[in-house]
Design an enzyme around this catalytic site. Structure first.
Site, mmCIF file in Angstrom:
data_model
loop_
_atom_site.group_PDB
_atom_site.id
_atom_site.type_symbol
_atom_site.label_atom_id
_atom_site.label_comp_id
_atom_site.label_asym_id
_atom_site.label_seq_id
_atom_site.Cartn_x
_atom_site.Cartn_y
_atom_site.Cartn_z
ATOM 1 N N GLY A 162 -8.941 10.758 -7.642
ATOM 2 C CA GLY A 162 -7.859 10.495 -8.582
ATOM 3 C C GLY A 162 -8.238 9.363 -9.514
ATOM 4 N N ALA A 163 -8.278 9.650 -10.809
ATOM 5 C CA ALA A 163 -8.734 8.674 -11.801
ATOM 6 C C ALA A 163 -7.602 8.219 -12.694
ATOM 7 C CB ALA A 163 -9.869 9.264 -12.624
ATOM 8 N N GLY A 164 -6.450 7.911 -12.075
ATOM 9 C CA GLY A 164 -5.371 7.287 -12.819
ATOM 10 C C GLY A 164 -5.657 5.811 -13.015
ATOM 11 N N TRP A 196 -4.447 3.053 -11.510
ATOM 12 C CA TRP A 196 -4.605 2.229 -10.319
ATOM 13 C C TRP A 196 -5.898 2.555 -9.579
ATOM 14 C CZ3 TRP A 196 -4.398 -2.108 -8.609
ATOM 15 C CH2 TRP A 196 -3.982 -2.538 -7.345
ATOM 16 N N TYR A 254 -6.043 6.356 -19.174
ATOM 17 C CA TYR A 254 -5.180 5.570 -18.297
ATOM 18 C C TYR A 254 -5.465 4.074 -18.285
ATOM 19 C CZ TYR A 254 -3.727 10.067 -16.395
ATOM 20 O OH TYR A 254 -3.220 11.327 -16.251
ATOM 21 N N LYS A 274 11.208 -0.346 -4.143
ATOM 22 C CA LYS A 274 11.116 -1.284 -5.272
ATOM 23 C C LYS A 274 11.005 -0.549 -6.606
ATOM 24 C CE LYS A 274 6.502 -0.912 -6.221
ATOM 25 N NZ LYS A 274 5.806 -0.820 -7.535
#
Length: 341
Positions: free
Chosen positions: A7-9, A11, A48, A201
């Site tokens: 996953g290359a988002g 974060w 991103y 949160k």
């Protein structure tokens, strides 16, 4: 250490950058082959994390599973930087790579926060560790989180995070991979508390965004954060968490950051809704996933199933569902019957 990020988002990319800069052998796999090829060629994740250079040693691949399968054969840590909705299929897939009774699997950790959408009518929305118990019980898993914006982490600004797992060697692997001069990692075995804090949160950040967007003042924001922390703690205790976890980084710390920082995607959703933008436009304008939008209803559902009072979450759900406008939602919260704190 050999670390594989799936996953290359924003974060996942930020942590991959930090790990590569620390001298680890880091591989970053993206679902989109074109995105991966562009990152490999231009050395930046323009989609991103624009403006943050990727270290030369950071390997990028995507689309075709060939590189990923090869990387998984010798990795020492797997980091899932995928949305909550994708956690179940990825854990199931990794369980097939390392079936029970087969070769020892490396630690597997995830970065996403929230409750999964219920898989059947009347079923609860599950936290990450509960999903893992269902689909990958043989894997040693954990969650990595805390008060942090991806861009600041990638820029090397001081940050403190929490490595949570029931397994000491998983916590140790996260500390070894990421603890350094600018990134401090604390170990915690209260996985439930860390996951509840991370899920709730995001919903509370939408609430504070609504309040701030209506220009209701700092007093209202402080009230929402304080009562939101109580709401988060009630739900966590009902699920088996420890109360002290919510006074730490993944409770109070993450809540304050997400509720007040303008880099918070969930806060931005609340601000946009308060300004009259509809939900689909507000989410589309971000260009990133705002987990609170997708987990608010599941937080409220899980709380209802446990008999836990979560009025702020319920107000957020009513706004997201179009049942109340932002101002009416806040008025309803302030008009609740008096009670002891």
């Amino acid at each position: 250490m050999r670390i594989t990020f799936i996953g290359a988002g924003a974060w996942g990319t930020a942590l991959a950058v930090v790990a590569a800069q620390a001298g680890h052998e880091v591989r970053l796999w993206a679902r989109d082959a074109d995105q991966a090829a562009t990152m490999a060629r231009e050395r930046v994740n323009a989609r991103y994390l624009p403006g943050v250079p990727l270290p030369a040693a950071l390997q990028c691949a995507g689309g075709d599973d060939t590189a990923l399968r090869l990387w998984l054969t010798d990795t020492e840590l797997v980091v899932l930087g995928v949305p909550m909705a994708a956690l179940r299929p990825w854990l199931a897939r990794l369980a097939e790579v390392w079936p029970a009774g087969g070769p020892a699997a490396p630690p597997v950790v995830w970065l996403c926060k929230g409750f999964e959408r219920p898989q059947a009518a009347n079923a609860p929305g599950l936290l990450g560790h509960e999903i893992a118990q269902q689909v990958a019980p043989a894997l040693a898993v954990g969650v990595f989180g805390g008060p942090s914006f991806a861009r600041e982490v990638a820029q090397g600004l001081p940050t403190a995070l929490v490595a949570a797992s029931a397994h000491a060697h998983v916590r140790d692997a996260l500390v070894a991979a990421f603890h350094g001069q600018v990134l401090r990692v604390y170990a915690n075995d209260d996985v439930v508390g860390v996951e509840v804090g991370g899920a709730v949160k995001n919903v509370l950040a939408i609430a504070t965004g609504l309040s701030d967007g209506l220009q209701l003042g700092h007093n209202a924001r402080a009230a929402l954060i304080t009562r939101g922390l109580a709401e988060m703690t009630r739900l966590g205790l009902a699920l088996g968490a420890r109360a002290d976890t919510f006074m730490g980084l993944t409770g109070l710390g993450d809540l304050v950051l997400t509720a007040t920082g303008d880099l918070s995607r969930n806060r931005q959703v609340g601000l946009r809704l308060a300004q009259g933008m509809d939900l689909s436009a507000a989410v589309a304008s971000l260009g990133h996933v705002a987990e609170g939008v997708y987990s608010a209803r599941t937080v409220a559902l899980r709380a209802a199933q446990l008999g836990v009072d979560v009025p702020i979450t319920q107000a957020v759900v009513a706004v997201l569902d179009g049942q109340l406008d932002a101002r009416r939602a806040v008025e309803r919260l302030m008009g609740r019957d008096p009670r002891a704190e």
